[in-house]
Design an enzyme around this catalytic site. Structure first.
Site, PDB file in Angstrom:
ATOM      1  N   PHE A 109      -8.908   2.401   1.996  1.00  0.00           N
ATOM      2  CA  PHE A 109      -9.522   3.377   2.906  1.00  0.00           C
ATOM      3  C   PHE A 109      -8.978   3.288   4.323  1.00  0.00           C
ATOM      4  CE2 PHE A 109     -12.684   1.959   6.053  1.00  0.00           C
ATOM      5  CZ  PHE A 109     -12.574   0.587   5.898  1.00  0.00           C
ATOM      6  N   LYS A 110      -8.331   2.181   4.674  1.00  0.00           N
ATOM      7  CA  LYS A 110      -7.828   2.060   6.045  1.00  0.00           C
ATOM      8  C   LYS A 110      -6.775   3.116   6.368  1.00  0.00           C
ATOM      9  CE  LYS A 110      -9.191  -2.648   6.960  1.00  0.00           C
ATOM     10  NZ  LYS A 110      -9.820  -3.049   5.679  1.00  0.00           N
ATOM     11  N   ASP A 111      -6.140   3.680   5.324  1.00  0.00           N
ATOM     12  CA  ASP A 111      -5.168   4.757   5.559  1.00  0.00           C
ATOM     13  C   ASP A 111      -5.792   5.952   6.267  1.00  0.00           C
ATOM     14  OD1 ASP A 111      -2.954   3.546   4.306  1.00  0.00           O
ATOM     15  OD2 ASP A 111      -3.619   4.215   2.326  1.00  0.00           O
TER      16      ASP A 111
END
Ligand SMILES: *Cc1c(COP(=O)(O)O)cnc(C)c1O
Length: 468
Positions: A109-111
């Site tokens: 999810f950090k993308d």
């Protein structure tokens, strides 16, 4: 919208300045002066918007100094590379709604935040005619998402330290196979803490930092939080439209309190009552769960678990929530942070009623993680990664029969395939994006854990004013 520091030591600054500042210059964290409340009628008009269209609406509420057409282009560029047309789709299993946040380039999810931050940095640097050398240490996930966020950008170089041979082969290759000329991977012959210590001491050399325009991409940058608010709003609209429910709960696996803080902003941005509760889920490193259930915010030893991205004991975004808990009083916030710095603990039990208006919490043991992955696979044919399983477990524990529960899926199961296979006997299918990383060329500098070696390397490779 103007931004203030949680410690009250800076005069108000616009969004762009807050992004470039990262950490506030008084040591606090930056926050918008207020959280605007979206009216019911406006909210209803958002129900047919695509993810990028919605992102523009949400972000515009917090950004006053970037023209709308430029912001639209930045958002479009950031999410066009995602592998799903809805960017963050909802799937439905076992009476839960699972919000898949792992369709970006590094499968985590950090993308969602770092693709946007990379493009935003490039845009702001272009406007200023300036440049940036990003320096960071990673234990795995953040490094690759940060590298993917800025690869190929001409005004930015990125130096990422990782512990040599101590991260998973997939994580290592996700970073070292990026051979764009602005990407520098440094493998430190030591552990994560060695890398972290080197980065910290380089940042504390203020002359060096200033001369080389050093910057960070850690989770305290406000633009990361803001980008994450969008998927809460997106999934809330989806539930209202398709399930005909007006209120919902979210379950969020948490380490640095970043993702869940974005949920807190969303809760106070959307019409009152839309987000009912935020369920905070930790692994056995349970400082945040203890804080919610008892008000005891005290550090313990970090234990290694199967969800390494949540093996954290002092959450870097916690100060933002603390500021609200202290009624937006910067003096009380500074005092509490000073006390926590000295004693490693805070007694916030007198705030329990207030905390419970926004949060509930569970800490999930290693056995429960494995059991949840196994059960979900067996009963619903859906593979959870260990981080997601923690949110799912907590979501099930706190689920109320008449309120939809949305669980945030923060990583693709293939990123943690050994653990998933051990729990289920099933090997997660490898997505196309990481299929070829074991045959691709790698580029990486291996170094002893010495500050001077890393500093010299940066001196030799950093962008300088002469490059402008
Ligand atoms: C970083 C990360 C988390 C924790 O997010 P925070 O914003 O630090 O709370 C959870 N799951 C995965 C897969 C992560 O990479």
């Amino acid at each position: 919208m103007q931004y203030l520091s949680t410690r009250g030591g800076i005069s108000p600054i616009p969004f762009s300045k807050a992004v470039m500042m990262g950490l506030a210059s008084d040591g606090g964290l930056l926050l918008p002066r207020n959280i605007p409340r979206i009216g019911k009628e406006t909210f209803d008009t958002w129900s047919e918007l695509s993810y990028p269209e919605l992102a523009l609406e949400v972000m515009t509420r917090f950004i006053g100094d970037i023209p709308s057409s430029d912001l639209r282009d930045l958002i479009k560029k950031s999410y066009s590379g995602f592998r799903h047309p809805e960017v963050t789709p909802l799937v439905h299993h076992g009476g839960l709604h699972i919000l898949e946040l792992f369709h970006g380039p590094t499968l985590a999810f950090k993308d969602i935040a770092l693709q946007f931050l990379g493009n935003l940095f490039e845009y702001l640097l272009e406007k200023e005619g300036s440049h940036l050398n990003i320096l960071g240490a990673t234990s795995g996930d953040t490094g690759s998402a940060a590298i993917y966020g800025v690869r190929g950008k001409t005004r930015i170089k990125i130096f990422i330290l990782h512990p040599h041979n101590r991260i998973s082969p997939v994580q290592e290759r996700q970073m070292t196979t990026i051979t764009d000329s602005n990407v520098y991977n440094i493998a430190i012959e030591g552990d994560f803490d060695d890398g972290q210590a080197i980065v910290k001491s380089i940042f504390s050399d203020l002359d060096f930092k200033k001369h080389y325009h050093l910057g960070a991409v850690n989770s305290i940058n406000w633009a990361r939080v803001l980008a994450q608010v969008v998927y809460y709003v997106f999934s809330a609209l989806h539930i209202i439209k398709h399930e005909n429910d007006k209120a919902m709960d979210f379950a969020i696996p948490t380490g640095n309190f970043g993702d869940i803080f974005a949920g807190y902003i969303a809760k106070h941005l959307l019409p009152e009552g839309t987000i009912h509760r935020l369920i905070l889920a930790t692994n056995t490193n349970d400082i945040l769960a203890r804080f919610v259930t008892t008000g005891d915010y005290s550090k313990a030893e970090v234990k290694a678990t199967s969800s390494p991205s949540m093996d954290i004991q002092a959450a870097s975004n916690f100060e933002r929530y603390l500021y609200y808990l202290m009624d937006k009083n910067p003096d009380r916030t500074s005092e509490a942070m000073r006390k926590f710095g000295e004693e490693g603990k805070l007694d916030l039990s007198s705030c329990r009623e207030k905390i419970k208006r926004d949060f509930a919490a569970s800490a999930v043991s290693e056995d429960e993680v494995a059991a949840t992955i196994q059960q979900f696979s067996r009963e619903h044919g859906y593979l959870l990664d260990p981080h997601t399983a923690i949110g799912v477990r907590a979501g099930l524990q706190h689920q109320k029969s008449n309120i939809p529960m949305i669980c945030l899926a923060t990583a693709h199961p293939a990123k943690f395939s050994d653990m998933v296979k051990a729990a289920t006997g099933i090997e997660p299918e490898t997505p196309e994006v990481i299929k070829d990383i074991f045959t691709k060329e790698q580029r990486c500098e291996i170094m002893p854990p010495k500050i001077d070696n890393v500093m010299d390397y940066i001196k030799n490779h950093a962008l300088t004013s002469d490059d402008e």
